[in-house]
Design a protein around this motif. Structure first.
Motif, PDB file in Angstrom:
ATOM      1  N   GLY A 111       0.777  -1.048   0.106  1.00 47.99           N
ATOM      2  CA  GLY A 111       0.378   0.118   0.064  1.00 47.99           C
ATOM      3  C   GLY A 111       0.877   1.344  -0.142  1.00 47.99           C
ATOM      4  O   GLY A 111       0.612   2.437  -0.600  1.00 47.99           O
ATOM      5  N   THR A 112       1.918   1.308   0.193  1.00 48.96           N
ATOM      6  CA  THR A 112       2.820   2.491   0.111  1.00 48.96           C
ATOM      7  C   THR A 112       3.264   3.136  -0.858  1.00 48.96           C
ATOM      8  O   THR A 112       3.164   4.041  -1.247  1.00 48.96           O
ATOM      9  CB  THR A 112       4.573   2.068   0.678  1.00 48.96           C
ATOM     10  N   SER A 113       2.764   2.268  -1.847  1.00 47.70           N
ATOM     11  CA  SER A 113       3.314   2.931  -3.486  1.00 47.70           C
ATOM     12  C   SER A 113       1.980   3.488  -3.845  1.00 47.70           C
ATOM     13  O   SER A 113       1.815   4.930  -4.021  1.00 47.70           O
ATOM     14  CB  SER A 113       3.211   1.983  -4.292  1.00 47.70           C
ATOM     15  N   GLU A 114       0.329   2.706  -3.505  1.00 47.63           N
ATOM     16  CA  GLU A 114      -0.399   4.108  -3.956  1.00 47.63           C
ATOM     17  C   GLU A 114      -0.458   5.105  -2.583  1.00 47.63           C
ATOM     18  O   GLU A 114      -1.132   6.171  -3.078  1.00 47.63           O
ATOM     19  CB  GLU A 114      -1.477   3.297  -3.038  1.00 47.63           C
ATOM     20  N   ARG A 115      -0.292   5.650  -1.420  1.00 45.93           N
ATOM     21  CA  ARG A 115      -0.337   6.239  -0.290  1.00 45.93           C
ATOM     22  C   ARG A 115       0.650   6.957  -1.351  1.00 45.93           C
ATOM     23  O   ARG A 115       0.473   8.767  -1.196  1.00 45.93           O
ATOM     24  CB  ARG A 115      -0.130   5.747   0.867  1.00 45.93           C
TER      25      ARG A 115
END
Length: 341
Positions: free
Chosen positions: A64-68
């Motif tokens: 989820g880090t990339s999306e965040r």
């Protein structure tokens, strides 16, 4: 930047898509692309006209880090300027140890993951939502019905399929047709000029049904940039490259990207690059952009602004019909037999 219609959709995208799988990803305890670097790359891509951004719920450490990172960057921009794609299938580690319904393409998992993806991106909808893999454990109609409902609800504009066999893609298109479900309009296979496997049947399906093809690893993990040199004419796996590049630390590199076929294709890319005052990477990307049977939008995963700048230069390159054919022909020896892997 030049723009193209994404297959049979009504959406227009840049001829290159920015891939963000490195955003927040930890390798050996080191973050490959941190938040600041990610935002710098997004700025550089947008400044150069790239409006198509590809991510996935499982990109980054933790997932989820990339999306965040992308969502935080979007707060300073107009969401409507961008075409954003994400994916669903793999176990998601954002809740800790994955549970029995934390993977796959069942209704429960898809519904949970689209909520998380939209929240992290700070958007009310996705332009493209890919199934990241084929799910043999879930009835196909359940998956497609769930995705169709999300389209009807306005949470997804178009559906995409990443990495599946030709027969699976055909079955999914047929199932969507007979049930009046939204169909897959975009695909994301592994495809580059020196690809070791024959996926012609898959590409034929895309061409027949006017599906856009957005290849990942269009430069074969960096192999087709020309930064590696062969060190043994009898062993295609013997090579050397600059310290810190993927080929020097990734054990998957020679398995997926280095081959006898690849070296022959790279030789041709280098020759044509010399003729055009371009780089092998630009020629390799242009060969994909100019695919004759289907719309092709390569996903570039640059680590630096300089790499991105080089990749964007592919838009200014133009191949003659002979140069285009020479790249494809380099996959075969003088007898018409395809070089081995």
């Amino acid at each position: 930047m030049e723009y193209t219609t994404l297959g049979a959709t009504g959406t227009t995208v840049s001829q290159l898509c920015l891939g963000t799988w490195r955003f927040g990803r930890e390798t050996g305890g080191v973050v490959e692309t941190d938040r600041e670097s990610a935002h710098t790359l997004l700025d550089a891509a947008w400044d150069r006209g790239i409006n198509f951004i590809d991510t996935a719920n499982v990109y980054g450490t933790p997932n989820g880090t990339s999306e965040r990172f992308i969502g935080e960057w979007l707060t300073e921009h107009d969401r409507e300027d961008f075409v954003i794609a994400s994916k669903v299938y793999f176990p998601f580690d954002g809740r800790g140890e994955p549970g029995p319904n934390d993977s796959g393409l069942g209704r429960k998992h898809i519904r949970a993951q689209i909520e998380g993806t939209l929240e992290r991106l700070g958007t009310e909808y996705l332009d493209v939502y890919y199934v990241h893999r084929w799910d043999p454990q879930t009835d196909l109609e359940e998956t497609l019905a769930t995705l169709d409902a999300l389209v009807r609800e306005g949470r997804i504009h178009y559906l995409g399929a990443s990495t599946m066999a030709a027969w699976q893609l055909t079955k999914a298109l047929w199932t969507s047709d007979v049930n009046d479900y939204a169909r897959f309009d975009v695909t994301q296979p592994l495809l580059h000029a020196g690809y070791r496997d024959d996926i012609q049947a898959y590409l034929d399906v895309c061409a027949t049904h006017d599906l856009a093809v957005c290849p990942y690893s269009p430069l074969a993990g960096g192999f087709l940039t020309g930064k590696y040199e062969r060190t043994d004419d009898d062993d295609p796996k013997a090579f050397e490259g600059p310290d810190g590049t993927r080929g020097t630390f990734d054990e998957r590199f020679d398995k997926f990207y280095v081959s006898e076929r690849g070296w022959h294709v790279l030789d041709e890319l280098r020759a044509i690059a010399g003729e055009l005052d371009a780089t092998p990477a630009q020629v390799a990307l242009r060969w994909l952009i100019e695919q004759r049977a289907f719309t092709c939008v390569p996903i570039v995963g640059a680590r630096t602004v300089e790499q991105l700048e080089e990749n964007v230069g592919a838009v200014d390159v133009s191949l003659s019909a002979d140069q285009y054919d020479r790249i494809g022909d380099a996959r075969y020896d003088g007898t018409g037999t395809r070089w081995g892997h």
